[in-house]
Structure formats: structure tokens, C-alpha cells
Design a protein around this motif. Structure first.
Motif, mmCIF file in Angstrom:
data_model
loop_
_atom_site.group_PDB
_atom_site.id
_atom_site.type_symbol
_atom_site.label_atom_id
_atom_site.label_comp_id
_atom_site.label_asym_id
_atom_site.label_seq_id
_atom_site.Cartn_x
_atom_site.Cartn_y
_atom_site.Cartn_z
ATOM 1 N N SER A 134 0.816 -1.206 0.000
ATOM 2 C CA SER A 134 0.000 0.000 0.000
ATOM 3 C C SER A 134 0.857 1.265 0.000
ATOM 4 C CB SER A 134 -0.914 -0.001 1.222
ATOM 5 O OG SER A 134 -0.155 -0.205 2.397
ATOM 6 N N ARG A 135 0.234 2.361 -0.452
ATOM 7 C CA ARG A 135 0.857 3.684 -0.383
ATOM 8 C C ARG A 135 0.278 4.456 0.794
ATOM 9 N NH1 ARG A 135 -0.246 6.091 -6.221
ATOM 10 N NH2 ARG A 135 -1.762 4.386 -6.286
ATOM 11 N N GLN A 136 1.129 5.170 1.489
ATOM 12 C CA GLN A 136 0.699 5.917 2.661
ATOM 13 C C GLN A 136 0.635 7.413 2.361
ATOM 14 O OE1 GLN A 136 3.624 4.738 5.604
ATOM 15 N NE2 GLN A 136 2.345 3.051 6.327
ATOM 16 N N GLU A 137 -0.248 8.078 3.092
ATOM 17 C CA GLU A 137 -0.364 9.537 3.039
ATOM 18 C C GLU A 137 0.000 10.084 4.410
ATOM 19 O OE1 GLU A 137 -3.591 12.777 1.411
ATOM 20 O OE2 GLU A 137 -4.325 11.123 2.617
ATOM 21 N N ASP A 138 0.627 11.241 4.432
ATOM 22 C CA ASP A 138 1.197 11.776 5.679
ATOM 23 C C ASP A 138 0.117 12.409 6.562
ATOM 24 O OD1 ASP A 138 3.079 12.344 7.545
ATOM 25 O OD2 ASP A 138 4.016 14.001 6.455
ATOM 26 N N LYS A 139 -0.779 11.575 7.049
ATOM 27 C CA LYS A 139 -1.918 12.081 7.824
ATOM 28 C C LYS A 139 -2.287 11.066 8.888
ATOM 29 C CE LYS A 139 -5.479 15.117 7.963
ATOM 30 N NZ LYS A 139 -5.319 16.529 8.278
ATOM 31 N N MET A 140 -2.320 11.496 10.139
ATOM 32 C CA MET A 140 -2.824 10.691 11.241
ATOM 33 C C MET A 140 -3.787 11.555 12.043
ATOM 34 S SD MET A 140 -0.838 8.652 14.341
ATOM 35 C CE MET A 140 -0.667 10.084 15.447
ATOM 36 N N GLU A 141 -5.065 11.376 11.802
ATOM 37 C CA GLU A 141 -6.090 12.172 12.478
ATOM 38 C C GLU A 141 -6.074 11.915 13.984
ATOM 39 O OE1 GLU A 141 -8.331 14.316 11.280
ATOM 40 O OE2 GLU A 141 -8.555 13.923 9.133
ATOM 41 N N THR A 142 -6.493 12.908 14.754
ATOM 42 C CA THR A 142 -6.548 12.724 16.206
ATOM 43 C C THR A 142 -7.503 11.599 16.578
ATOM 44 O OG1 THR A 142 -8.333 14.318 16.644
ATOM 45 C CG2 THR A 142 -6.104 15.186 16.537
ATOM 46 N N PHE A 143 -8.515 11.340 15.723
ATOM 47 C CA PHE A 143 -9.476 10.307 16.100
ATOM 48 C C PHE A 143 -8.872 8.903 16.069
ATOM 49 C CE2 PHE A 143 -10.910 11.272 11.574
ATOM 50 C CZ PHE A 143 -10.400 10.124 10.990
ATOM 51 N N PHE A 144 -7.700 8.726 15.455
ATOM 52 C CA PHE A 144 -7.073 7.408 15.507
ATOM 53 C C PHE A 144 -6.720 7.040 16.944
ATOM 54 C CE2 PHE A 144 -3.100 4.809 15.230
ATOM 55 C CZ PHE A 144 -3.705 3.646 14.785
ATOM 56 N N LEU A 145 -6.191 8.003 17.694
ATOM 57 C CA LEU A 145 -5.829 7.754 19.088
ATOM 58 C C LEU A 145 -7.011 7.944 20.030
ATOM 59 C CD1 LEU A 145 -2.358 9.542 19.186
ATOM 60 C CD2 LEU A 145 -2.824 7.115 18.933
ATOM 61 N N SER A 146 -7.902 8.852 19.684
ATOM 62 C CA SER A 146 -9.045 9.124 20.546
ATOM 63 C C SER A 146 -10.126 8.068 20.408
ATOM 64 C CB SER A 146 -9.628 10.498 20.215
ATOM 65 O OG SER A 146 -10.788 10.734 20.973
ATOM 66 N N GLU A 147 -10.328 7.557 19.188
ATOM 67 C CA GLU A 147 -11.426 6.617 18.941
ATOM 68 C C GLU A 147 -10.958 5.222 18.525
ATOM 69 O OE1 GLU A 147 -15.119 8.241 17.076
ATOM 70 O OE2 GLU A 147 -13.739 9.757 16.326
ATOM 71 N N THR A 148 -10.235 5.143 17.412
ATOM 72 C CA THR A 148 -9.924 3.831 16.841
ATOM 73 C C THR A 148 -9.199 2.934 17.841
ATOM 74 O OG1 THR A 148 -9.792 4.870 14.657
ATOM 75 C CG2 THR A 148 -8.871 2.656 14.884
ATOM 76 N N LEU A 149 -8.095 3.431 18.387
ATOM 77 C CA LEU A 149 -7.343 2.602 19.328
ATOM 78 C C LEU A 149 -8.051 2.493 20.674
ATOM 79 C CD1 LEU A 149 -3.608 3.471 18.592
ATOM 80 C CD2 LEU A 149 -4.976 1.547 17.783
ATOM 81 N N LYS A 150 -8.806 3.514 21.072
ATOM 82 C CA LYS A 150 -9.551 3.411 22.334
ATOM 83 C C LYS A 150 -10.635 2.350 22.238
ATOM 84 C CE LYS A 150 -10.782 7.211 24.420
ATOM 85 N NZ LYS A 150 -11.510 8.482 24.307
ATOM 86 N N TYR A 151 -11.376 2.343 21.130
ATOM 87 C CA TYR A 151 -12.415 1.327 20.958
ATOM 88 C C TYR A 151 -11.805 -0.076 20.879
ATOM 89 C CZ TYR A 151 -16.371 4.524 20.380
ATOM 90 O OH TYR A 151 -17.367 5.451 20.593
ATOM 91 N N LEU A 152 -10.658 -0.211 20.221
ATOM 92 C CA LEU A 152 -9.985 -1.508 20.197
ATOM 93 C C LEU A 152 -9.562 -1.924 21.604
ATOM 94 C CD1 LEU A 152 -7.874 -1.148 16.941
ATOM 95 C CD2 LEU A 152 -9.503 -2.998 17.412
ATOM 96 N N TYR A 153 -9.028 -0.997 22.367
ATOM 97 C CA TYR A 153 -8.648 -1.283 23.749
ATOM 98 C C TYR A 153 -9.860 -1.753 24.550
ATOM 99 C CZ TYR A 153 -6.889 -0.599 28.499
ATOM 100 O OH TYR A 153 -6.531 -0.791 29.816
ATOM 101 N N LEU A 154 -10.954 -1.012 24.449
ATOM 102 C CA LEU A 154 -12.157 -1.367 25.204
ATOM 103 C C LEU A 154 -12.763 -2.682 24.718
ATOM 104 C CD1 LEU A 154 -13.839 2.158 25.460
ATOM 105 C CD2 LEU A 154 -12.717 0.889 27.304
ATOM 106 N N LEU A 155 -12.623 -2.985 23.433
ATOM 107 C CA LEU A 155 -13.109 -4.252 22.892
ATOM 108 C C LEU A 155 -12.408 -5.430 23.562
ATOM 109 C CD1 LEU A 155 -14.679 -5.900 20.704
ATOM 110 C CD2 LEU A 155 -12.762 -5.442 19.152
#
Length: 506
Positions: free
Chosen positions: A452-473
């Protein structure tokens, strides 16, 4: 039912979180956004930042028990966070990310006063956005001047998601401060929205600020529409099921969604959400064209419907885990089944070369003429993703949380291991394709391209939501239990409470 933690998977999520957070601390501490490929930060405006990344993520640090990192973040909030910024900020994003983050941190910290002081300062600067003829707030607000601002691209309009996804935060602030002004401003919006109801019960994505009436525009459960429906349910839950008006509005909206937007794909009869696009008929009359387009953002709805089935559609409280059929009303059973089916569909959109879901998918309908194509997809496809062409916006994976959010809710309500298994597969795909060696995770330009090709963007919601929901899961069900908390649309947990002021409207 107590659901125990899967500690190895939970700890793997924490490791991914630290890989991101430590890179941000090294290269961009205090900046609003982080760019992992360039190892640099940026701010939302030229006037400076408002703690976007830190405040949006601080409750993740608290929940994950990252005490040293939390201590450094708290010090930054206490000593350096300022809202004296002479520029325009999104009323919606500032509320859900910054105000919500401060209020959640306040609660989880055992009521550390620094967070409430900052929250009051921010909310007071934002209240002028609500000073319009209708009470529908401006989409932007100048935080230094305390002035509402129109959007440059859609002057005179706000989106329904933006104006109806402010309520959990402002209401909880009133509850904490015993000052009704925040509650009244946010509640007024819902009163106007209820009065503006369209005949079919669905919400167009735009509403006129001065008139408080819907503008003829697309109807969808994705961008600019999504969290309106989410907050109807969550406002009812937030005040301990005491405000029947939100239950009624939610039930009305879910009835309309089932009537007009829920569809089945051609091949495997996958349940998906469609959009309604307004068009002028031959005689000038308004018609609506059904479009089989589903944003990844709409994948919140599966978990939301399941949660709603156990709250507004339950005949007993609390329901079992999972609910027994006799515990749910007929509408509750309908919403539960649709929620389960939508989550399954959203998981199928991860059947790509990377195992990651695209930003937008289209579903097959008989009139699309694709059957004549070799290897035509049976159920869904990414529009415009021709071989050799630069991938369209639709093909991106932006580290979004919506499917994982639904998996978390579904697991808490059922205890069904398949939801954890789905979440783990998504996490592994993120690790493989989005991880940046130097720290952080990046957006993927084309989910159907491997490597895959990456773009230089990491939204705050990755740490606030995506990884938090995975943690809580993967953590045990005593952490942020759904019978004690409601999570705002940015995954900031706020406690359920009994209101101490007169609420509601009819």
C-alpha cells in the motif's frame, strides 16, 4: 454478564498507541495534528493551536493507565493550553474533540479542577455561535472574539450532524456547573430540529441557520448526517432515560431509516444504507433518487441500532447479555437484527487487498449495467478505482473507527467472540499497512493496493477513537460499562446522570 479481558490483544493495542503517542511527543507536542511520515506537527489555524491532539487523546491515556504520559499531557493542559486564538474554529469539531475531551478527563481524573476551568472558558467562548435568529448555531466560531462565522463554502447553512451533535457536551457542562445557559443553548437546537421535521422523518444534511428549516439537500447516514441520529439515542441515555422527547425522536428516525434507506445488495443480500438525492422532476416537482452509496462513517449505525434496541426497544431493564427475544419489543427486535446485519456488511467491506475498508463503497443494483463486465463484483465496489489511475478519495482508509466502534458495542451487548475476532483482524491490517516505522500510523491511499501507499496524515481520532475502541473491545466489561457511561461521537466517555434542572420540550 462479566466479560473478561483478552490481555495479550489489549496490550498489543496499548503498544500501538504508545508507538503513536511517543512519536507525537517527540516531534510535535502541543500541535493540533501530527504527520507521521514527515515527523512534524501542524496547527488548525495560523493563530495557533487549541490542544486538539492532546485534549482529544488525554482520556485514552487515562483509560489505558499510561500514567507518565498522562502526567505530561496534564501539565501541558494546565500550563500551555489557551483558547485565545483570533481565528475561526469548527463549532462541531471543537465541541466533540476539545470540550468533550476536557469533560471526560475531568470525570476520569476524579474531578481535577484544571479540566473544568478550561472547559468553562472554552464553552463561554463558543456560546456566541448559538446567537442566531433560529438558535441553530454557526458552523464556525472565532474563539478570541467570541463571534459566530458562516462557512465559506455553504454560507447561511449548517449541517444537521454539526448542529445536533453538541448536546451531550454542553448539557453535561451545565450539570457540572449548575449553570443552565449551556444546556438551554444546546436544547434549543433540538427543539428547532424537531419542529423542522420533514414528512418522511429523515434529515437533509443542510439546515438554514436563520430560518431553522431544512435546505433541500442529500439525505444520508454518512458525512454531515451521521451523528445527528447517534445523538438522538445518546441524549436519551445520557439523562438516564428521563427525556421521552429524545426517545420519540429516535424511534421516529429509525422507522424512517428502515422505510427509506435500508436496502439489500444484489448478490449475497447484504444489508446496507443508501442515500436519497433530491432532483427536479420534468414538471419541476421535487423527486428523490435512491443511490446505493454507503460511507464508512455510516458503519456506526450497526452498533447504535443494537444499543438502541436494548434501551428504547427493551421491555425489561436491564436486558440479558445477549438479549432474549422476549425482552425486546417488535421494533427492538427489528433494530437488533438490522444492527447485526449492518455490522456484518461493514466487515465485508474489509474484504480488500489490505483488509482495510474504503472511505466509500457502492452496492450493486440491477440497473447499474455492470453484469456485462468481466469479473463484475457481486455486492459492492469502489467507484472510479480504475487500474492505472490515481485512486479516488473513495478508496482511502483514514484510520477511521466506525466499524470498530460498532464491534465494541456489539461485543459488550452479546459477549460473542466473533466481534473480538473481527476487531483483531482490523487491528492486524492497520499494523501491517498503516504503521510508520519512525512512529505513528498513516492514512492508506488505496485499500485495494498491496503493498500500500501511505499519506502523511494521522487524524486525532485514531488515538481518541480507533485505538480506544480496540482497547475497550479487548478489556474487561467493567471498564467504561455501557450502563454507566455514554460515549460522545469522539469516544469521550461521559457519565449517565439524573438531571438536576428542568429539561425537555414537546
Amino acid at each position: 454478564m462479566h466479560l473478561s479481558a483478552d490481555t495479550s490483544k489489549r496490550d498489543a493495542v496499548v503498544s500501538a498507541f504508545k508507538h503513536s503517542w511517543h512519536a507525537y511527543e517527540r516531534h510535535a507536542m502541543g500541535d493540533d495534528e501530527y504527520h507521521p511520515l514527515g515527523q512534524s506537527g501542524s496547527n488548525l489555524t495560523e493563530a495557533g493551536g487549541i490542544g486538539y491532539m492532546i485534549v482529544d487523546v488525554i482520556d485514552s491515556l487515562q483509560i489505558m493507565g499510561l500514567d507518565d504520559e498522562y502526567s505530561r499531557a496534564r501539565t501541558w493542559v494546565s500550563e500551555k493550553l489557551s483558547f485565545e486564538r483570533d481565528d475561526d474554529f469548527s463549532t462541531f469539531e471543537t465541541t466533540i474533540r476539545v470540550l468533550g475531551g476536557l469533560l471526560s478527563a475531568y470525570h476520569l481524573s476524579g474531578e481535577d479542577p484544571v479540566y473544568l476551568e478550561k472547559a468553562v472558558d472554552l464553552a463561554d467562548r463558543m456560546l456566541p455561535a448559538f446567537e442566531t435568529p433560529s438558535g441553530i448555531p454557526f458552523p464556525y466560531v472565532n474563539l478570541a472574539k467570541g463571534e459566530g462565522r458562516h462557512a465559506k463554502d455553504f454560507p447561511g447553512l449548517s449541517s444537521i450532524a454539526e448542529v445536533a451533535t453538541l448536546q451531550l457536551e454542553f448539557r453535561y457542562l451545565s450539570h457540572l456547573t449548575d449553570d443552565e445557559k449551556y444546556w438551554r443553548a444546546a436544547e434549543k437546537v433540538m427543539e428547532v430540529v424537531k419542529r423542522a421535521r420533514l414528512p418522511h422523518g429523515l434529515a437533509s444534511v443542510f439546515i438554514a441557520i436563520d430560518q431553522g428549516q431544512y435546505e433541500t439537500s442529500v439525505i444520508r447516514l454518512g458525512s454531515r448526517g451521521d451523528s445527528f441520529y447517534e445523538y438522538l439515542l445518546k441524549q436519551y441515555i445520557q439523562t438516564n432515560n428521563s427525556e421521552e422527547v429524545y426517545k420519540d425522536m429516535y424511534d421516529d428516525a429509525m422507522e424512517a431509516i428502515h422505510t427509506y434507506l435500508i436496502q439489500k445488495s444484489m448478490g449475497n443480500k447484504m444489508t446496507y444504507t443508501s442515500e436519497l438525492v433530491p432532483e427536479n422532476g420534468p414538471d419541476g416537482e421535487l423527486t428523490w433518487r435512491l443511490t446505493p452509496k454507503q460511507d464508512h462513517l455510516a458503519c456506526f449505525l450497526g452498533g447504535s441500532l443494537m444499543l438502541g434496541a436494548t434501551r428504547t426497544g427493551a421491555l425489561v431493564h436491564p436486558v440479558s447479555v445477549p438479549p432474549k427475544p422476549e425482552e425486546l419489543s417488535e421494533k427492538g427486535k427489528r433494530d437488533w437484527k438490522t444492527g447485526v446485519d449492518l455490522i456484518q456488511t461493514c466487515m465485508h467491506t474489509h474484504d480488500t487487498a489490505t483488509g482495510l475498508s474504503p472511505e466509500i463503497v457502492y452496492f450493486r443494483v440491477p440497473s447499474d449495467g455492470m453484469d456485462v463486465l468481466p469479473n463484475a463484483p457481486t455486492d459492492w465496489y469502489i467507484k472510479g478505482a480504475a487500474i492505472g489511475e490515481f485512486p479516488p478519495y473513495d478508496a482511502r482508509y483514514m484510520l477511521r473507527p466506525e466499524t470498530i466502534e460498532s464491534l465494541f458495542i456489539a461485543y459488550r451487548l452479546t459477549g460473542d467472540q466473533r466481534y473480538r475476532d473481527h476487531g483483531w483482524r482490523i487491528f492486524q491490517a492497520i499494523e501491517k499497512h498503516c504503521r510508520v516505522e519512525g512512529g505513528g500510523y498513516a492514512t492508506i491511499i488505496n485499500v485495494d493496493e498491496n503493498p500500500s501507499r501511505q499519506e502523511d496524515k494521522m487524524e486525532t481520532f485514531f488515538l481518541s477513537e480507533t485505538l480506544k475502541y480496540l482497547y475497550l473491545l479487548f478489556d474487561n466489561s467493567d471498564v467504561i460499562p455501557l450502563d454507566r457511561y455514554v460515549l460522545n461521537t469522539e469516544a469521550h466517555p461521559l457519565p449517565i446522570f439524573n438531571p438536576n434542572i428542568r429539561t425537555g420540550f414537546s
